[in-house]
Design a protein around this motif. Structure first.
Motif, mmCIF file in Angstrom:
data_model
loop_
_atom_site.group_PDB
_atom_site.id
_atom_site.type_symbol
_atom_site.label_atom_id
_atom_site.label_comp_id
_atom_site.label_asym_id
_atom_site.label_seq_id
_atom_site.Cartn_x
_atom_site.Cartn_y
_atom_site.Cartn_z
ATOM 1 N N GLN A 123 0.826 -1.213 0.000
ATOM 2 C CA GLN A 123 0.000 0.000 0.000
ATOM 3 C C GLN A 123 0.858 1.259 0.000
ATOM 4 O OE1 GLN A 123 -2.724 -0.351 3.337
ATOM 5 N NE2 GLN A 123 -4.251 -1.369 2.062
ATOM 6 N N VAL A 124 1.965 1.235 0.739
ATOM 7 C CA VAL A 124 2.867 2.391 0.766
ATOM 8 C C VAL A 124 3.535 2.579 -0.592
ATOM 9 C CG1 VAL A 124 4.988 3.327 1.774
ATOM 10 C CG2 VAL A 124 3.270 2.273 3.264
ATOM 11 N N LEU A 125 4.069 1.494 -1.161
ATOM 12 C CA LEU A 125 4.800 1.601 -2.428
ATOM 13 C C LEU A 125 3.903 2.017 -3.582
ATOM 14 C CD1 LEU A 125 7.313 -1.401 -2.447
ATOM 15 C CD2 LEU A 125 7.710 0.987 -1.847
ATOM 16 N N GLU A 126 2.620 1.669 -3.500
ATOM 17 C CA GLU A 126 1.698 2.062 -4.565
ATOM 18 C C GLU A 126 1.507 3.574 -4.632
ATOM 19 O OE1 GLU A 126 -1.135 -1.924 -4.950
ATOM 20 O OE2 GLU A 126 -1.693 -0.316 -3.572
ATOM 21 N N LYS A 127 1.912 4.280 -3.567
ATOM 22 C CA LYS A 127 1.783 5.739 -3.522
ATOM 23 C C LYS A 127 3.109 6.447 -3.804
ATOM 24 C CE LYS A 127 -1.672 5.183 0.133
ATOM 25 N NZ LYS A 127 -1.966 5.413 1.570
ATOM 26 N N LYS A 128 4.183 5.664 -4.008
ATOM 27 C CA LYS A 128 5.513 6.246 -4.190
ATOM 28 C C LYS A 128 5.979 6.102 -5.632
ATOM 29 C CE LYS A 128 5.795 6.958 0.262
ATOM 30 N NZ LYS A 128 5.698 8.328 0.818
ATOM 31 N N GLU A 129 6.632 7.126 -6.140
ATOM 32 C CA GLU A 129 7.191 7.086 -7.494
ATOM 33 C C GLU A 129 8.690 6.824 -7.393
ATOM 34 O OE1 GLU A 129 4.322 9.642 -10.295
ATOM 35 O OE2 GLU A 129 5.521 10.874 -8.925
ATOM 36 N N THR A 130 9.011 5.553 -7.221
ATOM 37 C CA THR A 130 10.397 5.141 -7.063
ATOM 38 C C THR A 130 10.746 4.080 -8.098
ATOM 39 O OG1 THR A 130 9.862 3.325 -5.544
ATOM 40 C CG2 THR A 130 10.262 5.500 -4.567
ATOM 41 N N ARG A 131 12.046 3.814 -8.220
ATOM 42 C CA ARG A 131 12.542 2.651 -8.942
ATOM 43 C C ARG A 131 13.607 2.032 -8.047
ATOM 44 N NH1 ARG A 131 8.570 3.785 -10.927
ATOM 45 N NH2 ARG A 131 8.008 4.024 -13.131
ATOM 46 N N MET A 132 13.324 0.813 -7.555
ATOM 47 C CA MET A 132 14.202 0.160 -6.571
ATOM 48 C C MET A 132 14.787 -1.119 -7.169
ATOM 49 S SD MET A 132 11.808 0.413 -3.170
ATOM 50 C CE MET A 132 11.281 1.988 -2.462
ATOM 51 N N TYR A 133 15.657 -0.989 -8.128
ATOM 52 C CA TYR A 133 16.219 -2.163 -8.777
ATOM 53 C C TYR A 133 17.094 -2.961 -7.810
ATOM 54 C CZ TYR A 133 14.561 0.242 -12.924
ATOM 55 O OH TYR A 133 13.763 0.886 -13.844
ATOM 56 N N SER A 134 16.848 -4.268 -7.746
ATOM 57 C CA SER A 134 17.603 -5.202 -6.891
ATOM 58 C C SER A 134 17.449 -4.930 -5.400
ATOM 59 C CB SER A 134 19.100 -5.211 -7.258
ATOM 60 O OG SER A 134 19.303 -5.960 -8.429
ATOM 61 N N ALA A 135 16.389 -4.236 -5.010
ATOM 62 C CA ALA A 135 16.070 -4.133 -3.586
ATOM 63 C C ALA A 135 15.544 -5.478 -3.110
ATOM 64 C CB ALA A 135 15.040 -3.036 -3.349
ATOM 65 N N SER A 136 15.525 -5.674 -1.799
ATOM 66 C CA SER A 136 15.046 -6.929 -1.221
ATOM 67 C C SER A 136 14.038 -6.652 -0.127
ATOM 68 C CB SER A 136 16.210 -7.738 -0.625
ATOM 69 O OG SER A 136 17.049 -8.275 -1.610
#
Length: 341
Positions: free
Chosen positions: A239-252
């Motif tokens: 729910q939090v990430l759906e509101k954020k404009e990020t790109r988190m390549y290879s995050a875990s």
């Protein structure tokens, strides 16, 4: 605690990492980790701490940065990053150590657990950022296509499961993927373990993590509680990430729970008897039952106007689906066990 109060001469090798890069250190108390990083990762943590408290709640607490000389890191280094397989090959448990003096200081997510069982899930079907060179893109695309990264948007990047002491021998069919930590009582699953799964059988990896021992009543009860907690936290992060404009390549996303069944029961009792008004500053010193955090932001950026990070979200949603299926199955097993008594 902050990075400024750390004594670099007393840092030691960190042993609870399920995946990631070599060269991760910890302080004497074990409450923080100090890991090599990029300036981009520091900047991302700083921006989250300053402007995104809803996301910060699901990241390790950021405590600053340190510059450590090669000598300081060499004095505390150990050869913990490789495993000899049954075929005599040497596989890396973690990625190569970053060639940098810059280190980030973070909360140790496994602090507060007696025997932390750790599952590291690397997010995304695309694992490279826009700065990656063509050969790296091709290599990571091949990994994605051959693993659940491509089909589900995540793969198991590493795992530690407490088996008890004396630790049982690793069966022959897992010799290429698992190393027994005889002192700690763990099986340590290397990065190649998660690469052997397909979308159809990756649940088996989660089962090995949630049920490292026989399915006793205590283990079933613990699994039901832990899975319900994990599922709730993952849904909240989505729910939090759906509101954020990020790109988190290879995050875990890191899942942790207390692996010692008796210690889990003791911790539940301790937490029940701890009154909120008595906790105060001691709250951080309480033992823990489970935790879920996002980690690894070396390739994370904000992308205003680009919308949410569907690459990472796909993996989070797949994880939530698997956790829900395992929770439903565990609840059925608990109910069946209750009826048989």
């Amino acid at each position: 605690m902050s990075a400024k109060t750390l004594d670099a001469s007393k840092l030691q090798s960190f042993g609870n990492a399920a995946a990631g890069h070599d060269g991760v250190l910890s302080d004497e108390s074990g409450s923080v980790v100090v890991k090599p990083c990029t300036q981009a990762e520091v900047a991302f943590y700083e921006s989250v701490a300053a402007s995104h408290p809803d996301l910060a709640a699901y990241l390790p607490t950021f405590m600053g940065q340190l510059t450590l000389s090669p000598k300081e890191t060499a004095d505390t280094a150990v050869e913990s990053g490789t495993i000899e397989t049954a075929e005599g090959k040497v596989e890396r448990l973690h990625g190569k150590k970053l060639a940098t003096e810059l280190h980030i200081v973070l909360e140790n997510i496994t602090s507060g657990f007696k025997k932390p069982n750790v599952l590291d899930l690397k997010l995304g079907a695309q694992l490279w950022d826009e700065q990656a060179k063509p050969d790296k893109r091709a290599r990571l695309d091949a990994v994605s296509a051959e693993t659940t990264s491509g089909s589900l948007g995540f793969r198991i990047a590493g795992m530690r499961a407490y088996k008890g002491t004396p630790v049982p021998d690793v069966p022959a069919h897992l010799n290429d993927f698992v190393q027994a930590d005889k002192d700690g009582g763990f099986w340590v699953f290397n990065k190649m373990y998660g690469r052997k799964f397909s979308a159809e059988d990756v649940n088996d990896g989660f089962v090995s993590y949630i049920f490292p021992g026989a399915k006793s009543q205590a283990e079933l009860d613990r699994a039901r509680e832990v899975l319900a907690f994990f599922l709730g936290e993952v849904k909240d992060i989505i729910q939090v990430l759906e509101k954020k404009e990020t790109r988190m390549y290879s995050a875990s996303i890191l899942l942790v729970y207390e692996g010692h069944v008796d210690e889990y029961a003791k911790t539940k009792q301790t937490l029940r008897s701890a009154h909120p008004e008595d906790q105060g500053e001691d709250e951080d010193n309480l033992p823990k039952l489970a935790a879920v955090k996002m980690i690894d932001f070396a390739h994370a950026t904000w992308q205003p106007g680009q919308g949410p990070d569907e690459n990472a979200l796909q993996g989070m949603r797949s994880t939530a689906k698997i956790l829900k299926e395992l929770l439903d199955q565990t609840e059925r097993e608990v109910d069946a066990a209750d009826e048989s008594r």
